[in-house]
Scaffold this active site. Structure first.
Site, PDB file in Angstrom:
ATOM      1  N   ARG A   1      74.320  -3.912  21.348  1.00 31.23           N
ATOM      2  CA  ARG A   1      75.733  -4.232  21.527  1.00 31.23           C
ATOM      3  C   ARG A   1      76.321  -3.304  22.575  1.00 31.23           C
ATOM      4  O   ARG A   1      76.095  -2.094  22.554  1.00 31.23           O
ATOM      5  CB  ARG A   1      76.491  -4.068  20.193  1.00 31.23           C
ATOM      6  CG  ARG A   1      76.200  -5.171  19.198  1.00 31.23           C
ATOM      7  CD  ARG A   1      76.850  -6.478  19.638  1.00 31.23           C
ATOM      8  NE  ARG A   1      76.508  -7.592  18.778  1.00 31.23           N
ATOM      9  CZ  ARG A   1      75.518  -8.437  19.010  1.00 31.23           C
ATOM     10  NH1 ARG A   1      74.746  -8.274  20.061  1.00 31.23           N
ATOM     11  NH2 ARG A   1      75.296  -9.448  18.192  1.00 31.23           N
TER      12      ARG A   1
ATOM     13  N   GLU B   1      82.245  -8.938  27.974  1.00 28.52           N
ATOM     14  CA  GLU B   1      81.316  -9.854  28.631  1.00 28.52           C
ATOM     15  C   GLU B   1      82.033 -11.121  29.086  1.00 28.52           C
ATOM     16  O   GLU B   1      82.764 -11.734  28.287  1.00 28.52           O
ATOM     17  CB  GLU B   1      80.156 -10.188  27.692  1.00 28.52           C
ATOM     18  CG  GLU B   1      79.312  -8.974  27.347  1.00 28.52           C
ATOM     19  CD  GLU B   1      78.094  -9.292  26.470  1.00 28.52           C
ATOM     20  OE1 GLU B   1      77.942 -10.469  26.075  1.00 28.52           O
ATOM     21  OE2 GLU B   1      77.309  -8.370  26.189  1.00 28.52           O
TER      22      GLU B   1
ATOM     23  N   HIS C   1      73.090 -10.718  29.073  1.00 25.39           N
ATOM     24  CA  HIS C   1      72.917 -10.938  27.630  1.00 25.39           C
ATOM     25  C   HIS C   1      71.827 -11.987  27.382  1.00 25.39           C
ATOM     26  O   HIS C   1      72.064 -13.034  26.772  1.00 25.39           O
ATOM     27  CB  HIS C   1      74.236 -11.371  26.980  1.00 25.39           C
ATOM     28  CG  HIS C   1      74.292 -11.054  25.509  1.00 25.39           C
ATOM     29  ND1 HIS C   1      75.446 -10.667  24.874  1.00 25.39           N
ATOM     30  CD2 HIS C   1      73.334 -11.051  24.541  1.00 25.39           C
ATOM     31  CE1 HIS C   1      75.216 -10.459  23.589  1.00 25.39           C
ATOM     32  NE2 HIS C   1      73.935 -10.689  23.362  1.00 25.39           N
TER      33      HIS C   1
END
Length: 601
Positions: A289, A318, A337
């Site tokens: 994370r 993000e 990601h």
């Protein structure tokens, strides 16, 4: 309960002043849990965790707010009406959610308190397609009785592989040298890397992904240490990993790989202070994370040479800003990601979360529930009949309480040959709470919000475990539920110390009622039950059975427990159908019956 409903309760006095009977489903119920009463005639949905079937038999509606693999969508469509609406604004989500029974998201949709408030109680399950649940307000979900499930296993390997890919590419400057060659350069000396063999990797967070990263790093010849305050040492030792303190991991590691969840305790856990404790030249990988790293502090550590390189798949926000100093730093490798982004993992996560959501809506026990007592799949399977028993004992006990009595104190006793550490009763406690509260309120209680709801209503539940001699083959022998400081509409249900008391056990996988007050009985907890206190004399079973048979009420079980021959006895009769008032009145008029009660399960 309305005055009309209350006035329809039947109470008949016979020559014997003790002779009364009442329809529990129509009589006033305890008022201590101060919510409007709900008739026990209301059809109940089969439920263990949550259950969602519209009253008209229509399918539930599942909202899929982010892209989900086709296999998962097809599985959902076989069970529910599926609405795939992507890229919604928070306002659009809040508007749509009141029409939905379940919501499936990935990491990009924030499911905050306003979502649960906007659902107006309809939302029963939130499925997170992945591991992390920091985008879901668990406190609000629990308060509103909404189960949150995730898909913790399907993307484990993909995330671990991506972590190793970033580790190796960072060590050998793969991304930078690739960009250099494509720009027409040939700078071999600039991109000299470091070897992995013999280097120390600190795995911070030794869960599923961290464990798989450690296995692969060992295969690359690295020395692996790990920090995780909850990881069992024997699991780490089994794959050659040493568990160390947080500070020791920072001070020792050549490489650090982050695999911890984002919680208040881990938020910005890598900051100026912790970077200062690291070995100079350390390299950091993060596929967990973004919020666990203070990104501004990382830029400072990179510029100071404390951190030699970083490889990041996740960010605090993000997507990150295009001009982010961290993203643009020449010693940082970044990916958007991609930890779970393999074809296999995407399909696996889709199927795993779809199965979890459908199972939860069907009322099945979920091993991936994140805001409910965490119980392994094996224990869930073993406890399933006891879970049913626990809820039904709670429902029976509260129906035996006379209207106006306040239910505040509940004592639960478990007898078992298993050691205390080998008997997890959290699930059973939640179901007993559910059984006690639901019949006398309009609150929907499930495993998720059972403790919260009990506390909110001042219900104090204590547990007692009695260790028995013998084989621990079965998890439990008996469960006993006692309600203290109440009056009973069926005097024989009171124990010697004055509590309403019911006891049950599981026989051949079927829950049985085995004791009411001080009387031994044996009746399956299926359908509904009629309890009669009678004078023990011949012909009583036949007399009551004939009355029920004449009314086309099927008897599935009958049991008689007595103090002594020709004295008082308790007859417990299991029936598949609810007898009419007239039928119950006929039973109450039998001279030898002193009192009786009809209890709906």
């Amino acid at each position: 309960m309305s005055a009309a409903a209350a006035s329809s309760a039947i109470s008949v006095a016979a020559t014997n002043p003790l002779k009364t009977f009442s329809l529990s489903s129509r009589s006033p119920l305890p008022s201590a849990i101060s919510l409007p009463s709900r008739s026990l005639n209301t059809p109940r949905r089969r439920l263990v965790l949550v259950s969602c079937t519209a009253g008209d038999g229509s399918k539930p509606t599942i909202l899929v707010a982010e892209k989900l693999g086709e296999a998962g969508v097809k599985l959902l469509e076989g069970f529910a009406n599926v609405d795939c609406s992507y890229n919604m604004t928070p306002e659009e989500l809040n508007t749509k959610i009141s029409l939905c029974d379940a919501l499936i998201v990935r990491s990009g949709t924030k499911v905050g308190r306003e979502v649960f408030e906007s659902s107006r109680g309809r939302l029963k399950v939130v499925g997170r397609a992945g591991v992390g649940i920091d985008n879901v307000d668990l406190s609000a979900a629990t308060e509103f009785g909404c189960l949150v499930v995730n898909a913790p296993t399907a993307n484990t390997i993909a995330a671990a592989e991506h972590g190793i890919a970033l580790l190796a590419s960072m060590a050998r400057n793969v991304a930078q040298s690739d960009a250099s060659v494509k720009a027409g350069e040939w700078k071999r000396n600039k991109y000299v890397g470091v070897s992995l063999v013999g280097k120390t990797l600190a795995v911070m967070g030794f869960g599923k992904v961290g464990t798989e990263v450690a296995r692969r790093a060992k295969g690359l010849g690295m020395r692996v240490i790990a920090h995780d305050p909850y990881a069992p040492a024997d699991r780490a030792h089994a794959i050659g990993v040493e568990l160390v303190s947080f500070d020791e991991a920072l001070a020792t590691a050549d490489f650090i790989s982050l695999h911890m969840p984002l919680t208040p305790a881990t938020n910005k856990i890598l900051n100026d202070e912790t970077f200062a404790k690291m070995k100079k030249g350390v390299r950091i990988v993060n596929v967990a994370r973004g919020g666990v790293i203070d990104e501004d502090a990382l830029v400072r550590a990179l510029d100071a040479g404390i951190v030699s390189q970083a490889a990041l798949d996740v960010f605090t926000k993000e997507p990150p800003a295009k001009d982010s100093p961290l993203v643009q730093h020449e010693n940082v490798t970044v990916t958007p990601h991609l930890g779970a982004s393999t074809m296999e993992a995407q399909e696996g996560v889709a199927i795993e979360i779809a199965e979890a959501v459908v199972g939860a809506l069907n009322g099945e026990l979920a091993a991936t529930a994140v805001n409910a007592p965490m119980v392994s799949a094996e224990v869930l399977t073993e406890l399933k009949p006891y879970v049913i028993l626990a809820e039904k004992l709670g429902r029976l006990a509260v129906q035996l309480v006379a209207g106006g009595s306040g239910v505040k104190n509940v004592k639960v006793s478990y007898t078992s040959a298993r050691a205390t550490d080998d008997l997890d009763t959290r699930l059973l406690r939640a179901m007993i709470t559910k059984g006690i509260i639901e019949p006398i309120s309009d609150v929907y209680v499930n495993l998720v919000n059972a403790d919260f709801t009990a506390k909110q209503r001042g219900l104090r539940l204590s547990e007692e475990r009695v260790l028995l001699d013998g084989s621990p083959e079965n998890p439990l022998e008996t469960i006993t539920v006692q309600l203290g400081n109440v009056e009973s509409k069926f005097a024989s249900s009171l124990s010697e110390s004055g509590e309403v008391k019911v006891e049950g056990r599981v026989k051949d996988g079927i829950p049985h009622l085995t004791k009411v007050g001080s009387f031994e009985v044996d009746v399956t907890l299926e359908g509904s039950i009629i309890l009669c206190r009678q004078v023990d004399q011949p012909g009583m079973i036949g007399t009551v059975g004939s009355i029920l048979g004449e009314s086309n009420v099927n008897v599935n079980f009958m049991s008689v427990g007595r103090i002594a021959p020709r004295k008082q006895a308790i007859m417990a009769i299991g029936v598949d159908d609810q007898p009419s008032k007239e039928t119950l009145k006929k039973i109450g008029e039998i001279p030898a019956i002193e009192e009786f009660v009809f209890l709906k399960l």
